[in-house]
Design an enzyme around this catalytic site. Structure first.
Site, mmCIF file in Angstrom:
data_model
loop_
_atom_site.group_PDB
_atom_site.id
_atom_site.type_symbol
_atom_site.label_atom_id
_atom_site.label_comp_id
_atom_site.label_asym_id
_atom_site.label_seq_id
_atom_site.Cartn_x
_atom_site.Cartn_y
_atom_site.Cartn_z
ATOM 1 C CB SER A 1 3.323 6.784 -2.570
ATOM 2 O OG SER A 1 3.892 8.050 -2.384
ATOM 3 C CE LYS A 2 -1.231 7.074 -8.832
ATOM 4 N NZ LYS A 2 -2.681 6.722 -8.528
#
Ligand code: GLU
Length: 468
Positions: free
Chosen positions: A238-239
């Site tokens: 994820s980010k």
């Protein structure tokens, strides 16, 4: 063997994620390797979450990566009549039925199941009723009540599902709109997809899809479910782990070949080989070398691989690719021999095009801004004379060549009694503002007589000012 037909069916609800790009690559490479076909399909039935901007972003990212498609893009939102035909067919063949159970009844059934720790499951109230089409009716698939469904997964091996754990799932809502698993199967059948490689988050959908293939009397495709891409902490990427959008890597100065190479290697291997060109991958890719372990995305490793790809790219091409990055840092360079020369000096020292543009900036500067530490350490009174002598020596040279530059430096060494190292560092700071740069003769030659002398003069003046 029949032509292999693979597909990539992104949902346009955001940018192209590196995990999605890897799935696209596996399917694309397999199609290219087998001289098959690769189909692009946009799964945009979720009107609330699908956007044109996402569709465009996905196309842009695929094009940048060099993934081309032979058929499509198809848009699910334009295929409702085809889905309706298949719903009718399933009703006619007795494989689906209308159900008018009220949402309240279904909800209370669900709550009861949850309370007793059971899987919520439709109880089949309308299954035998043969109800006609009506306004509030949904269409349910008549799933087998007993037996098993086998997924022969080319990556995970055989997985057996108990049919009594499935229920008569809805294939069309009361407003007539078809549901996800159903449209995927109808599309894959009608597009003649025979090989489906996708993320293993879809394993749980597969038994339902297999049952639909069987009910529609269609041959099953080959299924392969790839483990997810994880971050270094082994949680889903994820980010938090850094950039996850493909085009973010483009904007940071990564080469598409490097990103392609890295993503394919996250889950596929070919002995110990790490570096692959696009053609290498097409030649060597096979499903049997996709691993069962999750790929761990590591931006540092991608960066190192990018450096290798930069070194393998012809400088003329790099010069061209560098232009927008120079532009971004305010340098309006022209393509041509001068820029190619610059690139050649930076290839070994730049991990990304962005880094290369930053490293190139001194070549274009009007005046040099010294890094504080560099100036403090090297632009000292002791260096003033050497810089002055060099300026004098260089002024007498008509054209700079490696040989006459060497001679000029030698004459300064003789006059000052200093070693080359002692002279080169102040000169480097004078010419670049920094303590690290490509070779001193190389840069002197590229910067050219007029600017070199101007920069040496600037350094001499600087030293004179600080000593006053
Ligand atoms: N649209 C799905 C997704 O983006 C892919 C479905 C599939 O591969 O079957 O995850």
């Amino acid at each position: 063997m029949n032509t292999i037909i693979t597909r990539f069916p992104p949902s346009p609800t955001g940018y192209l994620h590196v995990g999605g790009a890897r799935t696209a690559l596996f399917n694309w490479l397999y199609a290219r390797h087998t001289k098959g076909k690769f189909v692009l399909r946009i799964e945009d039935t979720d009107a609330a979450r699908s956007t044109q901007a996402s569709v465009d972003a996905i196309f842009e990212a695929l094009e940048w990566l060099g993934i081309d498609w032979d058929e499509g893009p198809y848009f699910q939102s334009q295929r409702y009549p085809i889905y309706q035909e298949h719903i009718d067919k399933l009703i006619q063949t007795g494989n689906a039925y209308y159900c008018t159970c009220s949402p309240e009844r279904l909800e209370s059934m669900r709550a009861k199941a949850m309370a007793t720790g059971k899987n919520p499951k439709y109880d089949g109230t309308c299954r035998g009723k043969d109800l006609p089409k009506s306004e509030k009716a949904v269409v349910r698939f008549k799933a087998p009540l007993t037996g098993t469904t086998l997924l022969e997964d080319v990556i995970k091996g055989n997985i057996v599902f108990q049919n009594d754990e499935l229920d008569d799932f809805i294939i069309a809502r009361s407003d007539g709109s078809p549901t996800y698993n159903f449209v995927v199967v109808v599309d894959d059948i009608t597009m003649q997809i025979n090989t489906i490689i996708r993320g293993d988050d879809h394993v749980m959908n597969t038994p339902k899809q297999i049952l639909l293939y069987q009910a529609l009397d269609a041959p099953l495709p080959v299924f392969g479910h790839v483990p997810m891409v994880l971050g270094k902490d082994r949680s889903r990427l994820s980010k938090r782990h850094g950039a996850t959008s493909v085009t973010a890597y483009r904007d940071m100065g990564f080469l598409p070949e490097a990103v392609m190479n890295y993503l394919v290697r996250l889950g596929w291997s070919y002995g110990d080989q790490e570096f692959f060109t696009k053609n290498d991958l097409i030649e060597k890719f096979s499903l049997k070398n996709i691993g069962r372990a999750a790929g761990i995305f590591d931006q540092e490793k991608l960066t190192a691989l990018n450096a290798d790809h930069i070194q393998a790219t012809p400088p003329e091409k790099l010069a061209h690719l560098l232009l927008p990055f120079l532009e971004k840092s305010g340098i309006h360079a022209k393509p041509g021999a001068f820029l190619v020369k610059i690139v050649k000096t930076l290839v070994q020292r730049s991990k990304t095009l962005e880094e290369m543009a930053q490293a190139a900036s001194f070549y274009f500067a009007e005046t040099i801004i010294y890094e504080e530490k560099a100036a403090r350490k090297f632009l000292k009174p002791a260096a003033r004379q050497a810089l002055q002598f060099l300026m004098d020596a260089l002024s007498t040279i008509e054209t700079f060549t490696e040989e006459n530059l060497e001679n000029a430096f030698k004459s300064v060494m003789e006059k000052t009694g200093l070693k080359l190292g002692k002279i080169a560092q102040p000169v480097r700071v004078a010419l670049t503002g920094k303590t690290a740069s490509p070779g001193i003769f190389e840069i002197t030659e590229i910067i050219g007589k007029e600017k070199v002398i101007q920069r040496l003069k600037q350094a001499v003046t600087y030293i004179e000012q600080i000593t006053e």
